[in-house]
Design a protein around this motif. Structure first.
Motif, PDB file in Angstrom:
ATOM      1  N   HIS A  24      24.419  35.822  53.749  1.00  0.00           N
ATOM      2  CA  HIS A  24      23.671  35.751  54.998  1.00  0.00           C
ATOM      3  C   HIS A  24      22.972  37.085  55.241  1.00  0.00           C
ATOM      4  N   GLN A  25      23.596  38.152  54.797  1.00  0.00           N
ATOM      5  CA  GLN A  25      23.018  39.483  54.906  1.00  0.00           C
ATOM      6  C   GLN A  25      23.559  40.345  53.766  1.00  0.00           C
ATOM      7  N   ARG A  26      22.895  41.428  53.504  1.00  0.00           N
ATOM      8  CA  ARG A  26      23.296  42.325  52.421  1.00  0.00           C
ATOM      9  C   ARG A  26      24.709  42.849  52.673  1.00  0.00           C
ATOM     10  N   PRO A  27      25.619  42.665  51.711  1.00  0.00           N
ATOM     11  CA  PRO A  27      26.974  43.213  51.903  1.00  0.00           C
ATOM     12  C   PRO A  27      26.963  44.722  51.767  1.00  0.00           C
ATOM     13  N   SER A  28      27.904  45.352  52.414  1.00  0.00           N
ATOM     14  CA  SER A  28      28.048  46.799  52.293  1.00  0.00           C
ATOM     15  C   SER A  28      29.164  47.145  51.318  1.00  0.00           C
ATOM     16  N   SER A  29      30.368  46.686  51.626  1.00  0.00           N
ATOM     17  CA  SER A  29      31.533  46.983  50.800  1.00  0.00           C
ATOM     18  C   SER A  29      32.013  45.721  50.096  1.00  0.00           C
ATOM     19  N   ILE A  30      32.283  45.832  48.789  1.00  0.00           N
ATOM     20  CA  ILE A  30      32.677  44.688  47.972  1.00  0.00           C
ATOM     21  C   ILE A  30      34.102  44.878  47.473  1.00  0.00           C
ATOM     22  N   LEU A  31      34.906  43.826  47.572  1.00  0.00           N
ATOM     23  CA  LEU A  31      36.232  43.785  46.963  1.00  0.00           C
ATOM     24  C   LEU A  31      36.185  42.731  45.869  1.00  0.00           C
ATOM     25  N   ASP A  32      36.386  43.143  44.631  1.00  0.00           N
ATOM     26  CA  ASP A  32      36.264  42.270  43.464  1.00  0.00           C
ATOM     27  C   ASP A  32      37.666  42.056  42.887  1.00  0.00           C
ATOM     28  N   THR A  73      29.355  53.962  44.022  1.00  0.00           N
ATOM     29  CA  THR A  73      30.660  54.226  43.412  1.00  0.00           C
ATOM     30  C   THR A  73      31.464  52.936  43.285  1.00  0.00           C
ATOM     31  N   VAL A  74      32.084  52.752  42.124  1.00  0.00           N
ATOM     32  CA  VAL A  74      33.002  51.645  41.889  1.00  0.00           C
ATOM     33  C   VAL A  74      34.392  52.223  41.667  1.00  0.00           C
ATOM     34  N   ARG A  75      35.359  51.764  42.448  1.00  0.00           N
ATOM     35  CA  ARG A  75      36.747  52.163  42.271  1.00  0.00           C
ATOM     36  C   ARG A  75      37.479  51.068  41.517  1.00  0.00           C
ATOM     37  N   TYR A  76      38.348  51.464  40.601  1.00  0.00           N
ATOM     38  CA  TYR A  76      39.151  50.521  39.824  1.00  0.00           C
ATOM     39  C   TYR A  76      40.616  50.791  40.144  1.00  0.00           C
ATOM     40  N   VAL A  77      41.284  49.811  40.778  1.00  0.00           N
ATOM     41  CA  VAL A  77      42.670  49.992  41.203  1.00  0.00           C
ATOM     42  C   VAL A  77      43.505  48.810  40.724  1.00  0.00           C
ATOM     43  N   ARG A  78      44.791  49.054  40.553  1.00  0.00           N
ATOM     44  CA  ARG A  78      45.693  47.997  40.093  1.00  0.00           C
ATOM     45  C   ARG A  78      46.089  47.055  41.221  1.00  0.00           C
ATOM     46  N   GLU A  79      46.118  47.565  42.440  1.00  0.00           N
ATOM     47  CA  GLU A  79      46.436  46.737  43.599  1.00  0.00           C
ATOM     48  C   GLU A  79      45.929  47.429  44.853  1.00  0.00           C
ATOM     49  N   THR A  80      45.842  46.672  45.937  1.00  0.00           N
ATOM     50  CA  THR A  80      45.407  47.254  47.200  1.00  0.00           C
ATOM     51  C   THR A  80      46.125  46.547  48.338  1.00  0.00           C
ATOM     52  N   GLY A  81      46.445  47.315  49.364  1.00  0.00           N
ATOM     53  CA  GLY A  81      47.126  46.748  50.518  1.00  0.00           C
ATOM     54  C   GLY A  81      46.253  46.680  51.742  1.00  0.00           C
ATOM     55  N   GLU A  82      44.975  47.079  51.594  1.00  0.00           N
ATOM     56  CA  GLU A  82      44.058  47.038  52.720  1.00  0.00           C
ATOM     57  C   GLU A  82      42.635  46.878  52.208  1.00  0.00           C
ATOM     58  N   SER A  83      41.767  46.398  53.067  1.00  0.00           N
ATOM     59  CA  SER A  83      40.376  46.231  52.669  1.00  0.00           C
ATOM     60  C   SER A  83      39.485  46.148  53.898  1.00  0.00           C
ATOM     61  N   ASP A  84      38.331  46.810  53.820  1.00  0.00           N
ATOM     62  CA  ASP A  84      37.309  46.660  54.855  1.00  0.00           C
ATOM     63  C   ASP A  84      36.081  45.959  54.294  1.00  0.00           C
ATOM     64  N   ALA A  85      36.231  45.302  53.136  1.00  0.00           N
ATOM     65  CA  ALA A  85      35.100  44.693  52.446  1.00  0.00           C
ATOM     66  C   ALA A  85      34.518  43.530  53.243  1.00  0.00           C
ATOM     67  N   ASP A  86      33.180  43.475  53.300  1.00  0.00           N
ATOM     68  CA  ASP A  86      32.550  42.321  53.923  1.00  0.00           C
ATOM     69  C   ASP A  86      32.163  41.262  52.897  1.00  0.00           C
ATOM     70  N   LEU A  87      32.390  41.551  51.590  1.00  0.00           N
ATOM     71  CA  LEU A  87      32.216  40.554  50.537  1.00  0.00           C
ATOM     72  C   LEU A  87      33.414  40.625  49.603  1.00  0.00           C
ATOM     73  N   VAL A  88      34.092  39.501  49.423  1.00  0.00           N
ATOM     74  CA  VAL A  88      35.236  39.420  48.515  1.00  0.00           C
ATOM     75  C   VAL A  88      34.875  38.436  47.402  1.00  0.00           C
ATOM     76  N   LEU A  89      34.975  38.896  46.165  1.00  0.00           N
ATOM     77  CA  LEU A  89      34.661  38.069  45.006  1.00  0.00           C
ATOM     78  C   LEU A  89      35.938  37.682  44.272  1.00  0.00           C
ATOM     79  N   LEU A  90      36.051  36.420  43.924  1.00  0.00           N
ATOM     80  CA  LEU A  90      37.082  35.943  42.997  1.00  0.00           C
ATOM     81  C   LEU A  90      36.341  35.126  41.938  1.00  0.00           C
ATOM     82  N   MET A  91      35.829  35.832  40.938  1.00  0.00           N
ATOM     83  CA  MET A  91      34.972  35.224  39.924  1.00  0.00           C
ATOM     84  C   MET A  91      35.814  34.800  38.730  1.00  0.00           C
TER      85      MET A  91
END
Length: 228
Positions: A24-32, A73-91
């Protein structure tokens, strides 16, 4: 496997462009989630479809950061307990886990209000082949079975449809002809320039009508939006 060849491969390019038709609009933060090499997040950032991304995958040996040429910047993490992402991908992730409802529920609860989820999974159990065995899939889906998973996770799908419908008949025929064979590689291989360009064109044209397709395709796509 494709390796660096994925950057111009028709399958990845088409699927990445498909994602952008659901904004709907350009995402800012992405959680992949289950991001692997993070190809889709990197593509979105490189094409100014986000400001930063966090790729989550338990397969990473260490956590790291990658600075792209455009400063994103792309961060690569093994797990996360929080997120402010406005786009979440499960590809193409849910088919790899025993409990797809639990995985989706975890990230649905984690996401902030207003977040958009885009999910893709392989379609139709009758297309099961050595490709699925090689990739250690647990299942394939239909729009109805993916909807059941989504609702069981406490979410409501905004949109469900098939994709790669234009090439579905030919691809299905090839899969069925190869049924029973074993393979030590994925079906995803480099395509010649002519075939690659043709397939990108066909799949690109399909995006205009894909949201209406509830009949068939190689992938099922779901879009969810967490209530604000």
């Amino acid at each position: 496997m494709l390796g660096e060849g994925a950057d111009d491969h028709w399958y990845y390019q088409s699927k990445a462009r498909m994602i952008t038709h659901h904004f709907h609009q350009r995402p800012s933060s992405i959680l992949d989630v289950g991001a692997g090499l993070g190809w889709f997040s990197r593509w979105l950032l490189e094409n100014d479809r986000g400001d930063g991304a966090t790729c989550v995958d338990p397969g990473y040996e260490t956590e790291s950061e990658e600075k792209l040429p455009n400063g994103r910047t792309v961060r690569y993490v093994r797990e996360t307990g929080e997120s402010d992402a406005d786009l979440v991908l499960l590809m193409d992730v849910l088919e790899h886990v025993d409990d797809d409802v639990a995985l989706l529920s975890t990230y649905w609860d984690l996401a902030p209000p207003g977040a958009t989820f885009i999910i893709t999974v392989p379609a139709f159990e009758f297309l099961w082949s050595a490709h699925d065995d090689y990739l250690e899939h647990r299942r394939r889906y239909t729009v109805r079975s993916l909807e059941r998973t989504i609702r069981a996770a406490g979410a409501t799908p905004e949109r469900l449809h098939y994709y790669f419908g234009a090439i579905f008949p030919l691809a299905a025929a090839v899969r069925l002809l190869k049924r029973g064979r074993t393979s030590e590689t994925s079906d995803m291989r480099p395509a010649g320039p002519v075939a690659n360009g043709l397939l990108k064109g066909i799949c690109g044209a399909e995006t205009a009508v894909m949201k209406l397709n509830r009949l068939g395709g190689l992938s099922v796509v779901a879009v969810l939006r967490k209530p604000a």
